[in-house]
Design a protein around this motif. Sequence first.
Motif, PDB file in Angstrom:
ATOM      1  N   ASP A  23     -28.952  33.183  -6.539  1.00 52.10           N
ATOM      2  CA  ASP A  23     -30.354  33.573  -6.451  1.00 52.10           C
ATOM      3  C   ASP A  23     -30.511  34.669  -5.395  1.00 52.10           C
ATOM      4  OD1 ASP A  23     -33.052  33.740  -6.682  1.00 52.10           O
ATOM      5  OD2 ASP A  23     -33.494  31.816  -5.723  1.00 52.10           O
ATOM      6  N   THR A  24     -29.884  35.815  -5.663  1.00 56.31           N
ATOM      7  CA  THR A  24     -29.907  36.909  -4.695  1.00 56.31           C
ATOM      8  C   THR A  24     -31.091  37.848  -4.871  1.00 56.31           C
ATOM      9  OG1 THR A  24     -28.340  37.977  -6.179  1.00 56.31           O
ATOM     10  CG2 THR A  24     -27.439  37.011  -4.176  1.00 56.31           C
ATOM     11  N   GLU A  25     -31.881  37.665  -5.926  1.00 53.42           N
ATOM     12  CA  GLU A  25     -33.003  38.577  -6.130  1.00 53.42           C
ATOM     13  C   GLU A  25     -33.930  38.641  -4.903  1.00 53.42           C
ATOM     14  OE1 GLU A  25     -32.864  40.723  -8.247  1.00 53.42           O
ATOM     15  OE2 GLU A  25     -31.738  39.943  -9.947  1.00 53.42           O
ATOM     16  N   PRO A  26     -34.253  37.502  -4.245  1.00 57.23           N
ATOM     17  CA  PRO A  26     -35.071  37.604  -3.027  1.00 57.23           C
ATOM     18  C   PRO A  26     -34.406  38.454  -1.942  1.00 57.23           C
ATOM     19  CG  PRO A  26     -35.097  35.365  -3.846  1.00 57.23           C
ATOM     20  CD  PRO A  26     -34.058  36.097  -4.648  1.00 57.23           C
ATOM     21  N   TYR A  27     -33.075  38.424  -1.866  1.00 55.47           N
ATOM     22  CA  TYR A  27     -32.371  39.257  -0.897  1.00 55.47           C
ATOM     23  C   TYR A  27     -32.557  40.747  -1.232  1.00 55.47           C
ATOM     24  CZ  TYR A  27     -29.737  35.086   0.695  1.00 55.47           C
ATOM     25  OH  TYR A  27     -29.363  33.877   1.206  1.00 55.47           O
ATOM     26  N   TRP A  28     -32.425  41.073  -2.527  1.00 52.45           N
ATOM     27  CA  TRP A  28     -32.623  42.463  -2.952  1.00 52.45           C
ATOM     28  C   TRP A  28     -34.045  42.919  -2.659  1.00 52.45           C
ATOM     29  CZ3 TRP A  28     -28.849  45.702  -3.905  1.00 52.45           C
ATOM     30  CH2 TRP A  28     -27.623  45.232  -4.408  1.00 52.45           C
ATOM     31  N   ALA A  34     -37.781  46.420   3.203  1.00 47.87           N
ATOM     32  CA  ALA A  34     -37.401  46.935   4.521  1.00 47.87           C
ATOM     33  C   ALA A  34     -37.098  48.429   4.463  1.00 47.87           C
ATOM     34  CB  ALA A  34     -36.192  46.167   5.049  1.00 47.87           C
ATOM     35  N   LEU A  35     -36.405  48.851   3.418  1.00 56.41           N
ATOM     36  CA  LEU A  35     -36.017  50.250   3.305  1.00 56.41           C
ATOM     37  C   LEU A  35     -37.228  51.148   3.079  1.00 56.41           C
ATOM     38  CD1 LEU A  35     -33.722  52.285   3.258  1.00 56.41           C
ATOM     39  CD2 LEU A  35     -33.447  51.830   0.804  1.00 56.41           C
ATOM     40  N   SER A  59     -32.686  51.871  -9.914  1.00 57.28           N
ATOM     41  CA  SER A  59     -33.495  51.292  -8.843  1.00 57.28           C
ATOM     42  C   SER A  59     -33.657  52.270  -7.684  1.00 57.28           C
ATOM     43  CB  SER A  59     -32.847  49.997  -8.338  1.00 57.28           C
ATOM     44  OG  SER A  59     -32.743  49.051  -9.384  1.00 57.28           O
ATOM     45  N   ALA A  60     -32.570  52.936  -7.324  1.00 55.99           N
ATOM     46  CA  ALA A  60     -32.629  53.889  -6.218  1.00 55.99           C
ATOM     47  C   ALA A  60     -33.592  55.032  -6.534  1.00 55.99           C
ATOM     48  CB  ALA A  60     -31.236  54.432  -5.922  1.00 55.99           C
ATOM     49  N   GLY A  61     -33.636  55.455  -7.784  1.00 56.60           N
ATOM     50  CA  GLY A  61     -34.570  56.510  -8.186  1.00 56.60           C
ATOM     51  C   GLY A  61     -36.016  56.094  -7.976  1.00 56.60           C
ATOM     52  N   LEU A  62     -36.344  54.851  -8.310  1.00 55.12           N
ATOM     53  CA  LEU A  62     -37.707  54.365  -8.103  1.00 55.12           C
ATOM     54  C   LEU A  62     -38.025  54.228  -6.614  1.00 55.12           C
ATOM     55  CD1 LEU A  62     -38.380  51.709 -10.904  1.00 55.12           C
ATOM     56  CD2 LEU A  62     -38.891  54.154 -10.865  1.00 55.12           C
ATOM     57  N   LEU A  63     -37.031  53.866  -5.822  1.00 53.48           N
ATOM     58  CA  LEU A  63     -37.248  53.782  -4.385  1.00 53.48           C
ATOM     59  C   LEU A  63     -37.484  55.165  -3.779  1.00 53.48           C
ATOM     60  CD1 LEU A  63     -34.597  51.058  -3.605  1.00 53.48           C
ATOM     61  CD2 LEU A  63     -37.054  50.814  -3.289  1.00 53.48           C
ATOM     62  N   GLN A  64     -36.822  56.174  -4.312  1.00 52.51           N
ATOM     63  CA  GLN A  64     -37.093  57.550  -3.880  1.00 52.51           C
ATOM     64  C   GLN A  64     -38.543  57.917  -4.184  1.00 52.51           C
ATOM     65  OE1 GLN A  64     -34.004  59.746  -5.969  1.00 52.51           O
ATOM     66  NE2 GLN A  64     -32.880  60.094  -4.056  1.00 52.51           N
ATOM     67  N   GLU A  65     -39.005  57.533  -5.381  1.00 50.74           N
ATOM     68  CA  GLU A  65     -40.391  57.813  -5.753  1.00 50.74           C
ATOM     69  C   GLU A  65     -41.372  57.102  -4.822  1.00 50.74           C
ATOM     70  OE1 GLU A  65     -41.015  56.867  -9.854  1.00 50.74           O
ATOM     71  OE2 GLU A  65     -39.380  58.163 -10.548  1.00 50.74           O
ATOM     72  N   ILE A  76     -28.203  53.038  -2.412  1.00 57.16           N
ATOM     73  CA  ILE A  76     -27.384  51.957  -2.967  1.00 57.16           C
ATOM     74  C   ILE A  76     -26.548  51.301  -1.876  1.00 57.16           C
ATOM     75  CG2 ILE A  76     -25.444  51.443  -4.511  1.00 57.16           C
ATOM     76  CD1 ILE A  76     -26.553  53.632  -6.396  1.00 57.16           C
ATOM     77  N   ASP A  77     -25.917  52.105  -1.033  1.00 60.87           N
ATOM     78  CA  ASP A  77     -25.064  51.568   0.025  1.00 60.87           C
ATOM     79  C   ASP A  77     -25.876  50.756   1.030  1.00 60.87           C
ATOM     80  OD1 ASP A  77     -22.871  52.726  -1.152  1.00 60.87           O
ATOM     81  OD2 ASP A  77     -22.786  54.442   0.216  1.00 60.87           O
ATOM     82  N   THR A  78     -27.075  51.239   1.363  1.00 64.57           N
ATOM     83  CA  THR A  78     -27.921  50.546   2.336  1.00 64.57           C
ATOM     84  C   THR A  78     -28.378  49.194   1.797  1.00 64.57           C
ATOM     85  OG1 THR A  78     -28.716  52.656   3.237  1.00 64.57           O
ATOM     86  CG2 THR A  78     -30.047  50.700   3.690  1.00 64.57           C
ATOM     87  N   LEU A  79     -28.850  49.181   0.551  1.00 61.03           N
ATOM     88  CA  LEU A  79     -29.307  47.928  -0.054  1.00 61.03           C
ATOM     89  C   LEU A  79     -28.157  46.933  -0.192  1.00 61.03           C
ATOM     90  CD1 LEU A  79     -31.621  49.212  -2.951  1.00 61.03           C
ATOM     91  CD2 LEU A  79     -32.342  48.270  -0.747  1.00 61.03           C
ATOM     92  N   THR A  80     -27.025  47.413  -0.699  1.00 61.49           N
ATOM     93  CA  THR A  80     -25.878  46.528  -0.922  1.00 61.49           C
ATOM     94  C   THR A  80     -25.398  45.912   0.385  1.00 61.49           C
ATOM     95  OG1 THR A  80     -25.175  47.767  -2.888  1.00 61.49           O
ATOM     96  CG2 THR A  80     -23.515  46.399  -1.806  1.00 61.49           C
ATOM     97  N   ALA A  81     -25.326  46.722   1.431  1.00 61.73           N
ATOM     98  CA  ALA A  81     -24.863  46.216   2.727  1.00 61.73           C
ATOM     99  C   ALA A  81     -25.793  45.116   3.240  1.00 61.73           C
ATOM    100  CB  ALA A  81     -24.783  47.358   3.738  1.00 61.73           C
TER     101      ALA A  81
END
Length: 243
Positions: A23-28, A34-35, A59-65, A76-81
Amino acid sequence: MGFPAAGSPLKAVLWDMDGTIVDTEPYWIAAEHALVEAHGGTWSHDQAVQLVGQSLTFSAGLLQEAGVELEIREIIDTLTAQVVRSVQQQVPWRPGARELLEELHLAGVRCALVTMSEGPLAREVVASLPRPYFEVLVTGDTVSQGKPHPEAYLTAVELLQENDPHLGIHHCVALEDSVPGVAAAVASGVATVAVPHIVPLPDDGSFALWDTLAGRSLGELEALLLQADPTGAAAASAGDARG
């Protein structure tokens, strides 16, 4: 590890990871919040839900928007870490996932992990399991097209075929929890079980819909595969291979 029952149509189960095994969706979602907030933006629950099951590039594209002023790879690297750090503190298992993995392992049914998360997170989750359940790992950084495209599932089947040329799409069942994931599995031709978690899934008849994996068994997966294969090709080829 045991051996599949003679004549069993089921040779492999292809598992999604986020939302299905863990159940990692809450972590994502927390990492996304935060980002975006660190870059002066706002991130709503509805926006976060749009990313469930999607490729990290999408997902990263939408976060840029949403205002994140980083390159796709940096996002991607920031979220994954961040999610890896959360998993290292606590692995939030989904109900019934480990029990079903154990039953499949003891019965000799092969398993593949098919996730849009990248290798570092997938390996962290796999390392937390008590046995080497997964023979094959297909991660978001190993495919050119993410879910809902079927490439990841087709790749998993191809990798499994390297040790069993007789294994085909009709010998496999996919377990998924998201709209993009279910679409990818169905498009690949694999019999699909949807176990909705964060996002509800409409039942359109193209997949089986289960409320949970808790209490589910190998026998139910075999029955589902036979139901999805009215020609009997899977059972016939299984009988030929082991008879």
